[in-house]
Structure formats: structure tokens, C-alpha cells
Design a protein around this motif. Structure first.
Motif, PDB file in Angstrom:
ATOM      1  N   THR A 236      42.026 -20.278  -3.355  1.00 13.71           N
ATOM      2  CA  THR A 236      41.319 -21.422  -2.795  1.00 13.71           C
ATOM      3  C   THR A 236      41.506 -21.445  -1.286  1.00 13.71           C
ATOM      4  OG1 THR A 236      41.668 -22.707  -4.820  1.00 13.71           O
ATOM      5  CG2 THR A 236      41.050 -23.936  -2.856  1.00 13.71           C
ATOM      6  N   THR A 237      40.433 -21.574  -0.548  1.00 10.51           N
ATOM      7  CA  THR A 237      40.493 -21.587   0.911  1.00 10.51           C
ATOM      8  C   THR A 237      41.063 -22.923   1.395  1.00 10.51           C
ATOM      9  OG1 THR A 237      38.262 -22.494   1.129  1.00 10.51           O
ATOM     10  CG2 THR A 237      38.480 -20.089   0.999  1.00 10.51           C
ATOM     11  N   PRO A 238      41.457 -23.020   2.659  1.00 10.25           N
ATOM     12  CA  PRO A 238      42.014 -24.275   3.168  1.00 10.25           C
ATOM     13  C   PRO A 238      41.100 -25.485   2.999  1.00 10.25           C
ATOM     14  CG  PRO A 238      42.490 -22.492   4.708  1.00 10.25           C
ATOM     15  CD  PRO A 238      41.575 -21.926   3.667  1.00 10.25           C
ATOM     16  N   ASP A 239      39.777 -25.263   2.957  1.00 11.40           N
ATOM     17  CA  ASP A 239      38.862 -26.397   2.787  1.00 11.40           C
ATOM     18  C   ASP A 239      38.548 -26.681   1.327  1.00 11.40           C
ATOM     19  OD1 ASP A 239      37.231 -24.306   2.102  1.00 11.40           O
ATOM     20  OD2 ASP A 239      35.645 -24.769   3.556  1.00 11.40           O
ATOM     21  N   GLY A 240      39.234 -25.992   0.386  1.00 11.87           N
ATOM     22  CA  GLY A 240      39.074 -26.274  -1.034  1.00 11.87           C
ATOM     23  C   GLY A 240      38.032 -25.446  -1.749  1.00 11.87           C
ATOM     24  N   SER A 241      37.435 -24.462  -1.091  1.00 11.33           N
ATOM     25  CA  SER A 241      36.410 -23.634  -1.721  1.00 11.33           C
ATOM     26  C   SER A 241      37.052 -22.487  -2.501  1.00 11.33           C
ATOM     27  CB  SER A 241      35.467 -23.056  -0.660  1.00 11.33           C
ATOM     28  OG  SER A 241      34.814 -24.088   0.062  1.00 11.33           O
ATOM     29  N   ALA A 242      36.400 -22.108  -3.603  1.00  9.57           N
ATOM     30  CA  ALA A 242      36.879 -20.975  -4.392  1.00  9.57           C
ATOM     31  C   ALA A 242      36.480 -19.669  -3.707  1.00  9.57           C
ATOM     32  CB  ALA A 242      36.301 -21.038  -5.799  1.00  9.57           C
ATOM     33  N   ALA A 243      37.358 -18.676  -3.775  1.00 14.68           N
ATOM     34  CA  ALA A 243      37.098 -17.392  -3.114  1.00 14.68           C
ATOM     35  C   ALA A 243      37.821 -16.281  -3.859  1.00 14.68           C
ATOM     36  CB  ALA A 243      37.552 -17.441  -1.656  1.00 14.68           C
ATOM     37  N   TYR A 244      37.456 -15.043  -3.529  1.00  9.77           N
ATOM     38  CA  TYR A 244      38.103 -13.872  -4.138  1.00  9.77           C
ATOM     39  C   TYR A 244      38.632 -12.947  -3.043  1.00  9.77           C
ATOM     40  CZ  TYR A 244      36.448 -14.824  -8.865  1.00  9.77           C
ATOM     41  OH  TYR A 244      36.226 -15.390 -10.100  1.00  9.77           O
ATOM     42  N   LEU A 245      39.843 -12.426  -3.282  1.00 12.39           N
ATOM     43  CA  LEU A 245      40.448 -11.427  -2.404  1.00 12.39           C
ATOM     44  C   LEU A 245      40.325 -10.076  -3.085  1.00 12.39           C
ATOM     45  CD1 LEU A 245      42.300 -10.652   0.060  1.00 12.39           C
ATOM     46  CD2 LEU A 245      44.237 -11.018  -1.504  1.00 12.39           C
ATOM     47  N   LEU A 246      39.828  -9.078  -2.345  1.00 14.46           N
ATOM     48  CA  LEU A 246      39.685  -7.718  -2.859  1.00 14.46           C
ATOM     49  C   LEU A 246      40.594  -6.774  -2.080  1.00 14.46           C
ATOM     50  CD1 LEU A 246      35.789  -7.449  -3.081  1.00 14.46           C
ATOM     51  CD2 LEU A 246      37.357  -8.280  -4.826  1.00 14.46           C
ATOM     52  N   ARG A 247      41.055  -5.715  -2.757  1.00 13.30           N
ATOM     53  CA  ARG A 247      41.827  -4.671  -2.083  1.00 13.30           C
ATOM     54  C   ARG A 247      41.194  -3.319  -2.432  1.00 13.30           C
ATOM     55  NH1 ARG A 247      48.447  -3.620  -2.244  1.00 13.30           N
ATOM     56  NH2 ARG A 247      48.495  -2.307  -0.341  1.00 13.30           N
ATOM     57  N   PRO A 248      40.144  -2.941  -1.722  1.00 12.70           N
ATOM     58  CA  PRO A 248      39.449  -1.686  -2.053  1.00 12.70           C
ATOM     59  C   PRO A 248      40.279  -0.440  -1.763  1.00 12.70           C
ATOM     60  CG  PRO A 248      38.560  -2.654  -0.050  1.00 12.70           C
ATOM     61  CD  PRO A 248      39.495  -3.660  -0.626  1.00 12.70           C
ATOM     62  N   SER A 249      41.205  -0.527  -0.807  1.00 11.52           N
ATOM     63  CA  SER A 249      42.097   0.597  -0.515  1.00 11.52           C
ATOM     64  C   SER A 249      43.466   0.049  -0.147  1.00 11.52           C
ATOM     65  CB  SER A 249      41.539   1.451   0.633  1.00 11.52           C
ATOM     66  OG  SER A 249      41.511   0.708   1.847  1.00 11.52           O
ATOM     67  N   ALA A 250      44.428   0.929   0.012  1.00 12.64           N
ATOM     68  CA  ALA A 250      45.796   0.491   0.257  1.00 12.64           C
ATOM     69  C   ALA A 250      45.930  -0.337   1.525  1.00 12.64           C
ATOM     70  CB  ALA A 250      46.719   1.705   0.326  1.00 12.64           C
ATOM     71  N   ASP A 251      45.115  -0.041   2.532  1.00 18.43           N
ATOM     72  CA  ASP A 251      45.257  -0.726   3.819  1.00 18.43           C
ATOM     73  C   ASP A 251      44.130  -1.704   4.120  1.00 18.43           C
ATOM     74  OD1 ASP A 251      47.552   0.810   4.342  1.00 18.43           O
ATOM     75  OD2 ASP A 251      46.318   2.469   5.101  1.00 18.43           O
ATOM     76  N   THR A 252      43.303  -1.995   3.135  1.00 21.54           N
ATOM     77  CA  THR A 252      42.142  -2.857   3.378  1.00 21.54           C
ATOM     78  C   THR A 252      42.125  -4.054   2.428  1.00 21.54           C
ATOM     79  OG1 THR A 252      40.859  -0.915   4.044  1.00 21.54           O
ATOM     80  CG2 THR A 252      39.630  -2.937   3.568  1.00 21.54           C
ATOM     81  N   PHE A 253      41.949  -5.236   3.012  1.00 16.54           N
ATOM     82  CA  PHE A 253      41.804  -6.453   2.235  1.00 16.54           C
ATOM     83  C   PHE A 253      40.525  -7.162   2.684  1.00 16.54           C
ATOM     84  CE2 PHE A 253      46.319  -5.607   1.988  1.00 16.54           C
ATOM     85  CZ  PHE A 253      46.632  -5.929   0.665  1.00 16.54           C
ATOM     86  N   LEU A 254      39.720  -7.582   1.729  1.00 20.63           N
ATOM     87  CA  LEU A 254      38.491  -8.305   2.001  1.00 20.63           C
ATOM     88  C   LEU A 254      38.463  -9.568   1.148  1.00 20.63           C
ATOM     89  CD1 LEU A 254      35.963  -5.316   1.828  1.00 20.63           C
ATOM     90  CD2 LEU A 254      36.926  -6.336   3.901  1.00 20.63           C
ATOM     91  N   ALA A 255      37.811 -10.607   1.650  1.00 21.33           N
ATOM     92  CA  ALA A 255      37.724 -11.849   0.882  1.00 21.33           C
ATOM     93  C   ALA A 255      36.342 -12.467   1.074  1.00 21.33           C
ATOM     94  CB  ALA A 255      38.808 -12.841   1.320  1.00 21.33           C
ATOM     95  N   TYR A 256      35.828 -13.070  -0.013  1.00 17.25           N
ATOM     96  CA  TYR A 256      34.501 -13.694   0.023  1.00 17.25           C
ATOM     97  C   TYR A 256      34.524 -15.006  -0.756  1.00 17.25           C
ATOM     98  CZ  TYR A 256      33.289  -8.882   1.197  1.00 17.25           C
ATOM     99  OH  TYR A 256      33.248  -7.647   1.785  1.00 17.25           O
TER     100      TYR A 256
END
Length: 313
Positions: A236-256
Motif C-alpha cells: 500500500t502506498t503512503p496515500d493508501g493506494s494498492a500497488a505491486y512491487l516487481l523484481r525482474p532481476s537481482a538489481d532491479t525493482f519496479l512498482a506500479y
């Protein structure tokens, strides 16, 4: 049918329905108000919202297509459910068109059983099927004139004509219906005003102090070691929205944000990307659209790694 006076002794069978009437009326009134006062209930981006609940229920419900259709209009559907519960509760407690209120309560409980409680096993541990059955005595017997607003209205109107004709009797019934409707409308308007005021003060608090510098305003999503490569983690983001964290590679993190850019339905992970269960839109691991009707990519949430933790930026 002879009307039972309010001062009748407890041995009269109709009094046995009074505890059930109070319980059902109070419970449905409480349930409806709780939904209306819940800031997440009508939020289509919240996992606690009515839309997310309907989409999850649609997957296993015997009326899944109907539930999915209703989920496309979460505000209308959510308000209809909440206001319906309030109307049923008030009507039952006040004895205002009690049979109609009981029918509404029965249909609401039955719909909850066919959606939320359908997969409950064994069936008797689910509350909704019990509520549906509990409404049937009031649906059959009504309030029998016991603490009944409808009866008070009818008696007050008929007292004006001690010996009414058949035509005047029909007129009295119409006036009872009219006055009952006015009472219902006035109560609903007052309740809506109170709820609107409450939601406004709840969802629009006064200005807050600026966040202090440093990491105090960041939200910790997960420990780096706890997120496997190729996996997704919901947060959950600081404003209360639902989100997903992805780790496509060892050194990469993405969130949407977990909201489809078509009509805001909550997306779910599918293969190496996301899919919208409402209309079939699909997105890849970079949030880009791979299948419509969505035309815009998912909204990206900035993240960073600080001291072995993935946090919002």
C-alpha cells in the motif's frame, strides 16, 4: 386479522418475533452505516473496496457474470447495497412497511450468500444463509401492528372517518402509503446529509505538518532478501493506494499502482505482467499495454533500495 396491541402480554406468539426484528433491523442498519462511513468502501483502488471484493467473489460465484457486470459500476452498486441495508434496517425497526423491508433484507442476504459466502464450507458456518432464513418469518408475518409506524399512520388517518366507505378506505390506504413514503424519504435525506458530512470531515482532514527531511516519509515495502527474483509483492502506498512491487532481476525493482488505466479496476499479476479481470486489458512487466481496451501504461510508483530495504522514493 385482529391487530395485537403493543401492551399485549408476552405469551402472545407475535411477541416472539420482536427480538428477531430488533436484531435484524439493528444489524442491517449498522452494516449499511459502516459501509457508508468507511473511506475505503467506494475506493476502486483499495483492496478493501467494494469493487475489489466483488471481483474476487465473481470468480467463484454461481452468478459470477452478473457480479462482474455490477463491478463495472462500483459506486452505484456500493451505494445501492449500503443504502439498501440502511433502508431495510430502519423499516424493520420502525415497523414501516415491514414486509417490504423484510423482502429487501432477504434479497440482500441471499445475494451475499451467492457471492461472499458461496465457497464457505460447510455451508452452515456462513452467516449470510442464516440471515436469509431469519428474514422469512418477518416476510410472512410482518409486524402484526406491534410497534408499527405504518399502523399508527393508518389509524390516525382512519380516525378522521369513524365509518369509512370502501372508497374512503382505499383513500386511507393511499394516504398511509404516501405518508410512509414521506417519512422514509425524510429519514433517508437526513441520514445521507449526516453521512456526507461525516465522510467529508473524515476524508478531508486539516492541513498536516510537512514531513521531516530524511527517511521518515518513506514507506518500507519489503526487505530486499524477502523479494525473490521474478516475483511480485502487493503493498500500500503512503496515500493508501494498492500497488505491486516487481523484481525482474537481482538489481532491479519496479512498482506500479494496481489500477487499470482503462476504468480503474484492480489488476492482478498474470504470467510476467498484469491482467485486468474487468475488461481483459493486459500489461507487461514494465507496465506497458499489451492488450486493450486500456491505452495507457500502468502508473509507476518510484521506489529505491535503502539499507537492505525496498522503500517508496
Amino acid at each position: 386479522m385482529t391487530r395485537i396491541p403493543a401492551h399485549a402480554p408476552p405469551r402472545i406468539p407475535v411477541w416472539a418475533l420482536l427480538p428477531l426484528r430488533v436484531f435484524l433491523g439493528g444489524t442491517f442498519l449498522y452494516a449499511g452505516l459502516s459501509k457508508l462511513l468507511d473511506t475505503h468502501y467506494l475506493d476502486h483502488t483499495s483492496p478493501l473496496g467494494v469493487q475489489d471484493q466483488m471481483l474476487h467473489a465473481a470468480a467463484t460465484s454461481p452468478i459470477g457474470p452478473l457480479v462482474s457486470f455490477a463491478a463495472e459500476y462500483p459506486t452505484v452498486t456500493g451505494l445501492a447495497i449500503a443504502l439498501g441495508e440502511v433502508a431495510v434496517g430502519l423499516g424493520t425497526l420502525l415497523g414501516l412497511f415491514t414486509r417490504i423491508a423484510a423482502l429487501g433484507g432477504y434479497l440482500l442476504a441471499l445475494s451475499f450468500f451467492l457471492t461472499v459466502s458461496w465457497t464457505t464450507h460447510p455451508y452452515y458456518v456462513g452467516a449470510d444463509i442464516v440471515f436469509a432464513a431469519a428474514w422469512t418469518p418477518l416476510l410472512i408475518a410482518g409486524d402484526a401492528g406491534l410497534f408499527s409506524t405504518t399502523t399508527l399512520l393508518r389509524d390516525a388517518i382512519r380516525r378522521r372517518r369513524p365509518t369509512p366507505t370502501a372508497q374512503e378506505g382505499n383513500h386511507a390506504e393511499r394516504r398511509t402509503l404516501l405518508w410512509g413514503g414521506l417519512i422514509t424519504a425524510a429519514t433517508a435525506t437526513l441520514g445521507a446529509a449526516v453521512v456526507a458530512l461525516t465522510r467529508r470531515t473524515t476524508t478531508h482532514p486539516g492541513p498536516s505538518r510537512p514531513a521531516a527531511s530524511g527517511t521518515s516519509s518513506r514507506t518500507v515495502i519489503a526487505e530486499v532478501a524477502a523479494v525473490a527474483v521474478g516475483s511480485s509483492t502487493r503493498f500500500t502506498t503512503p496515500d493508501g493506494s494498492a500497488a505491486y512491487l516487481l523484481r525482474p532481476s537481482a538489481d532491479t525493482f519496479l512498482a506500479y499502482l494496481a489500477a487499470c488505466t482503462h476504468q480503474g479496476c484492480p489488476v492482478t499479476p498474470a504470467d510476467s505482467g498484469f491482467r485486468c479481470p474487468c475488461h481483459g486489458s493486459a500489461f507487461d512487466g514494465n507496465g506497458q499495454v499489451t492488450a486493450g481496451p486500456a491505452t495507457k501504461p500502468l502508473v509507476k510508483v518510484p521506489v529505491q533500495v535503502v539499507d537492505g530495504q525496498v522503500t517508496t522514493a
